[in-house]
Design a protein around this motif. Sequence first.
Motif, mmCIF file in Angstrom:
data_model
loop_
_atom_site.group_PDB
_atom_site.id
_atom_site.type_symbol
_atom_site.label_atom_id
_atom_site.label_comp_id
_atom_site.label_asym_id
_atom_site.label_seq_id
_atom_site.Cartn_x
_atom_site.Cartn_y
_atom_site.Cartn_z
ATOM 1 N N LEU A 4 8.965 22.807 -26.167
ATOM 2 C CA LEU A 4 8.184 22.225 -25.251
ATOM 3 C C LEU A 4 7.411 23.425 -24.490
ATOM 4 O O LEU A 4 7.677 24.489 -24.648
ATOM 5 C CB LEU A 4 8.838 21.478 -24.281
ATOM 6 N N ALA A 5 6.576 23.004 -23.673
ATOM 7 C CA ALA A 5 5.420 23.866 -22.824
ATOM 8 C C ALA A 5 5.573 23.513 -21.245
ATOM 9 O O ALA A 5 5.759 22.131 -21.113
ATOM 10 C CB ALA A 5 4.140 23.980 -23.389
ATOM 11 N N ILE A 6 5.564 24.476 -20.385
ATOM 12 C CA ILE A 6 5.478 24.051 -19.004
ATOM 13 C C ILE A 6 4.299 24.911 -18.334
ATOM 14 O O ILE A 6 4.134 26.085 -18.760
ATOM 15 C CB ILE A 6 6.518 24.158 -18.329
ATOM 16 N N SER A 7 3.793 24.266 -17.456
ATOM 17 C CA SER A 7 2.692 24.986 -16.493
ATOM 18 C C SER A 7 2.789 24.335 -15.059
ATOM 19 O O SER A 7 3.432 23.409 -14.764
ATOM 20 C CB SER A 7 1.282 24.925 -17.256
ATOM 21 N N GLY A 8 1.823 25.025 -14.267
ATOM 22 C CA GLY A 8 1.691 24.558 -12.880
ATOM 23 C C GLY A 8 2.280 25.469 -11.992
ATOM 24 O O GLY A 8 2.075 25.050 -10.613
ATOM 25 N N PHE A 9 2.979 26.391 -12.259
ATOM 26 C CA PHE A 9 3.365 27.516 -11.101
ATOM 27 C C PHE A 9 2.638 28.483 -10.970
ATOM 28 O O PHE A 9 2.627 28.920 -9.737
ATOM 29 C CB PHE A 9 4.687 27.970 -11.905
ATOM 30 N N PHE B 148 0.263 20.245 -9.642
ATOM 31 C CA PHE B 148 0.012 20.459 -11.199
ATOM 32 C C PHE B 148 1.217 20.724 -12.048
ATOM 33 O O PHE B 148 0.802 21.215 -13.151
ATOM 34 C CB PHE B 148 -0.895 21.883 -11.251
ATOM 35 N N LEU B 149 2.238 20.415 -11.733
ATOM 36 C CA LEU B 149 3.529 20.536 -12.531
ATOM 37 C C LEU B 149 3.287 19.703 -13.891
ATOM 38 O O LEU B 149 2.707 18.649 -13.875
ATOM 39 C CB LEU B 149 4.729 19.781 -11.886
ATOM 40 N N CYS B 150 3.613 20.304 -14.972
ATOM 41 C CA CYS B 150 3.188 19.872 -16.295
ATOM 42 C C CYS B 150 4.046 20.323 -17.421
ATOM 43 O O CYS B 150 4.643 21.256 -17.544
ATOM 44 C CB CYS B 150 1.851 20.088 -16.860
ATOM 45 N N VAL B 151 4.859 19.193 -17.956
ATOM 46 C CA VAL B 151 5.719 19.556 -18.948
ATOM 47 C C VAL B 151 5.458 18.799 -20.278
ATOM 48 O O VAL B 151 5.209 17.639 -20.173
ATOM 49 C CB VAL B 151 7.308 19.278 -18.848
ATOM 50 N N SER B 152 5.511 19.302 -21.448
ATOM 51 C CA SER B 152 4.962 18.471 -22.619
ATOM 52 C C SER B 152 5.600 18.905 -23.858
ATOM 53 O O SER B 152 5.999 19.972 -24.215
ATOM 54 C CB SER B 152 3.338 18.519 -22.826
ATOM 55 N N GLY C 84 -12.532 30.024 -6.960
ATOM 56 C CA GLY C 84 -13.785 29.925 -5.861
ATOM 57 C C GLY C 84 -13.235 30.377 -4.694
ATOM 58 O O GLY C 84 -13.934 30.664 -3.530
ATOM 59 N N SER C 85 -11.949 29.930 -4.386
ATOM 60 C CA SER C 85 -11.314 30.239 -2.869
ATOM 61 C C SER C 85 -10.789 31.600 -2.875
ATOM 62 O O SER C 85 -10.392 31.849 -1.866
ATOM 63 C CB SER C 85 -9.871 29.295 -2.722
ATOM 64 N N GLY C 86 -10.881 32.550 -3.781
ATOM 65 C CA GLY C 86 -10.458 33.779 -3.971
ATOM 66 C C GLY C 86 -8.853 33.991 -4.169
ATOM 67 O O GLY C 86 -8.436 34.962 -4.595
ATOM 68 N N ASP C 87 -8.244 32.571 -4.765
ATOM 69 C CA ASP C 87 -6.867 32.683 -4.894
ATOM 70 C C ASP C 87 -6.726 32.890 -6.574
ATOM 71 O O ASP C 87 -7.945 32.577 -7.092
ATOM 72 C CB ASP C 87 -6.368 31.557 -4.633
ATOM 73 N N PRO C 88 -5.757 33.505 -7.062
ATOM 74 C CA PRO C 88 -5.440 33.659 -8.449
ATOM 75 C C PRO C 88 -5.706 32.228 -9.030
ATOM 76 O O PRO C 88 -5.300 31.149 -8.644
ATOM 77 C CB PRO C 88 -4.154 34.212 -8.620
ATOM 78 N N PRO C 89 -6.325 32.152 -10.231
ATOM 79 C CA PRO C 89 -6.401 30.591 -10.972
ATOM 80 C C PRO C 89 -5.037 30.081 -11.222
ATOM 81 O O PRO C 89 -3.918 31.039 -11.658
ATOM 82 C CB PRO C 89 -6.784 31.152 -12.405
ATOM 83 N N LEU C 90 -4.842 29.157 -11.206
ATOM 84 C CA LEU C 90 -3.640 27.959 -11.491
ATOM 85 C C LEU C 90 -3.970 27.071 -12.282
ATOM 86 O O LEU C 90 -4.953 26.500 -12.594
ATOM 87 C CB LEU C 90 -3.351 27.301 -10.073
ATOM 88 N N VAL C 91 -3.145 27.290 -13.530
ATOM 89 C CA VAL C 91 -3.277 26.343 -14.344
ATOM 90 C C VAL C 91 -2.796 24.795 -14.144
ATOM 91 O O VAL C 91 -1.719 24.630 -13.417
ATOM 92 C CB VAL C 91 -2.075 26.580 -15.638
ATOM 93 N N THR C 92 -4.003 24.050 -14.280
ATOM 94 C CA THR C 92 -3.767 22.659 -13.730
ATOM 95 C C THR C 92 -3.356 21.626 -14.866
ATOM 96 O O THR C 92 -2.728 20.542 -14.473
ATOM 97 C CB THR C 92 -5.115 22.002 -13.418
#
Length: 339
Positions: A258-263, A245-249, A298-306
């Motif tokens: 710029l913005a980053i997400s996916g971690f 889900f790594l994302c840089v824009s 749904g898996s019980g894990d904390p949400p991850l930005v996709t």
Amino acid sequence: VCVAGYGQSDGNEILQLIPPPTLLTKEAQGLCPERDFKVECGGFSERPVYSLKYVPDTSLLVTSGPPDSSLQVWQVSAEDSDVIKSVSTIATENGTEQSWAKIATISARAPWVLHGSRLDRVQITEVESRKNVYTAASRGSEELSTLAFLDCNTLLLCCATGRLCLADIRQPQSLVEATAVPSAPCTEQWCMGTRHGAQGSEPSSQPVARLSSRGLLTLTDLRKTSELLALAKARVPSPGSGAEFLCVSWAPALEGYLAISGFDGTVHVYDTQSWDSSGREAEPIFIHKGHAFGGAGGSGDPPLVTVHTWHLQKPRTLLSAASDGSLHVWDWVQPCGKC
């Protein structure tokens, strides 16, 4: 705004959403009673949707995802229907390839899709006729992470190893490698983000940002690929097991942001204008934490930005989606010290 699911079931939704009114106005309207997206039309995909691209100037969408590298073409319905329907499949020569295809779209000459899962399997296909327009010539078979059209003739390919390659469709045998990334563990994964400049500007004059699963950020000028413009380390948590889900824009309406997400469940915004080649840790000027506080998925894990993306006209507005199915639209405020 179009969104899609990526679960392993055969009932993944593809939806076209109407943004809330406050996003459709050019001027700030203050408080707005309507703050939710509304579903305009939708459909179902029999496979997970790992990538979704709108084809400019058409009513078509192109998606890709496991179990192979084929593409699915969708028709966003006419006014008298609320169904997004599958209209065709673009098969690849290596149809049994297990790795799903990365995609980019353009409509400069005709509706085209650039797609491929590995460096030696990159091609351009005309979306409506499914005719092959271009096939890249490469002896390498590295896995690809990101593809982009710089203009109607020039392509930029980013391998998962961080290697950048430039291609010109007028010269099919020409594949030029740009600067390599700093030496890194072989398990490190990379993605890239390109910035579209002002009308009439050379695409090669716009810097390319690369982001690694360790949080390294590099900026490269494609006119001088032998050196890095800047190198910095983002303040992100230790990399997890994957980097899918790594994302840089780049911000389209702000110079140097710029913005980053996916971690994790956050999106970081950075001002790159003061960066140099030292590789020191960069301080984010804003962190969106809304998804992280949205509760476990749904898996019980904390949400991850996709994925995240910038609003094309509103300079400080972004949209982000997360693994718990949440979709956020948010603004960030310039720090007071830089007002």
